[in-house]
Design a protein around this motif. Structure first.
Motif, PDB file in Angstrom:
ATOM      1  N   LYS A   1       2.352   4.763   1.023  1.00  0.00           N
ATOM      2  CA  LYS A   1       2.620   5.452   2.289  1.00  0.00           C
ATOM      3  C   LYS A   1       2.955   6.908   1.989  1.00  0.00           C
TER       4      LYS A   1
ATOM      5  N   THR B   1       5.046   3.373  -2.705  1.00  0.00           N
ATOM      6  CA  THR B   1       4.551   2.030  -2.428  1.00  0.00           C
ATOM      7  C   THR B   1       5.687   1.024  -2.361  1.00  0.00           C
TER       8      THR B   1
ATOM      9  N   THR C   1       0.840  -1.200   0.000  1.00  0.00           N
ATOM     10  CA  THR C   1       0.000   0.000   0.000  1.00  0.00           C
ATOM     11  C   THR C   1       0.874   1.249   0.000  1.00  0.00           C
TER      12      THR C   1
END
Length: 169
Positions: A27, A49, A25
């Motif tokens: 950040k 990511t 995911t």
């Protein structure tokens, strides 16, 4: 007379370095502190990511303030690969090559490379499986590949008797 109002200086705001472990995911970083009323924060280069490091910039500006530019490092570290098993195995000789394989689910974006992973004749050897991917720490696993000797079956040796006739039997 002239009245001059100089832009205020923004204080009490920070943008701190941060490190995250890769999980697939995106950040990002955020400033700490409360921006003064009438100001806005604009981030640049603030999403990552994949594993690696980049500099993030946060610019806090408003018409009555001097711009405040903050920078920090956003780091994504490589994740550890888990849930992969590589077991020893033994096969009885049958004339065909044997090899070992990992079990478990490889994370997306990883591959496995085997070395010394084929044996046909009786004996034992150590096999290495290396799982790697750009967002993961390499995982090196070792297991033994054994080929055991087969039992010879289906052959009989019967007694025989011959009358001498001068030829070999």
């Amino acid at each position: 007379a002239y009245l001059e109002i100089t832009p205020g200086i923004i204080t009490g705001m920070t943008l701190d370095d941060a490190s995250f472990v890769y999980d697939g995911t995106a950040k990002s970083l955020t400033i700490s502190g409360t921006p003064p009323a009438g100001t806005a924060v604009v981030y640049s280069n603030n999403s990552r990511t994949d594993a690696g490091t980049q500099e993030v910039t946060a610019t806090i500006s408003g018409s009555n303030y001097q711009d405040l530019v903050l920078t920090a490092e956003l780091e994504i570290t490589k994740a550890t690969i888990t849930g992969i098993i590589f077991n020893d195995a033994s096969f009885v000789y049958d004339g065909t090559a044997k090899s070992l394989a990992i079990s478990g689910t490889l994370p997306a974006g990883t591959t496995v490379v085997y070395s010394n992973n084929s044996r046909t004749d009786a004996g034992t050897q150590e096999v290495t499986a290396t799982v790697s991917g750009s967002n993961y720490q390499d995982l090196e696993l070792k297991a033994n590949l054994e080929i055991t000797k087969a039992t010879i079956t289906g052959i009989t040796f019967n007694d025989a008797s011959f009358v001498y006739d001068g030829t070999e039997h």
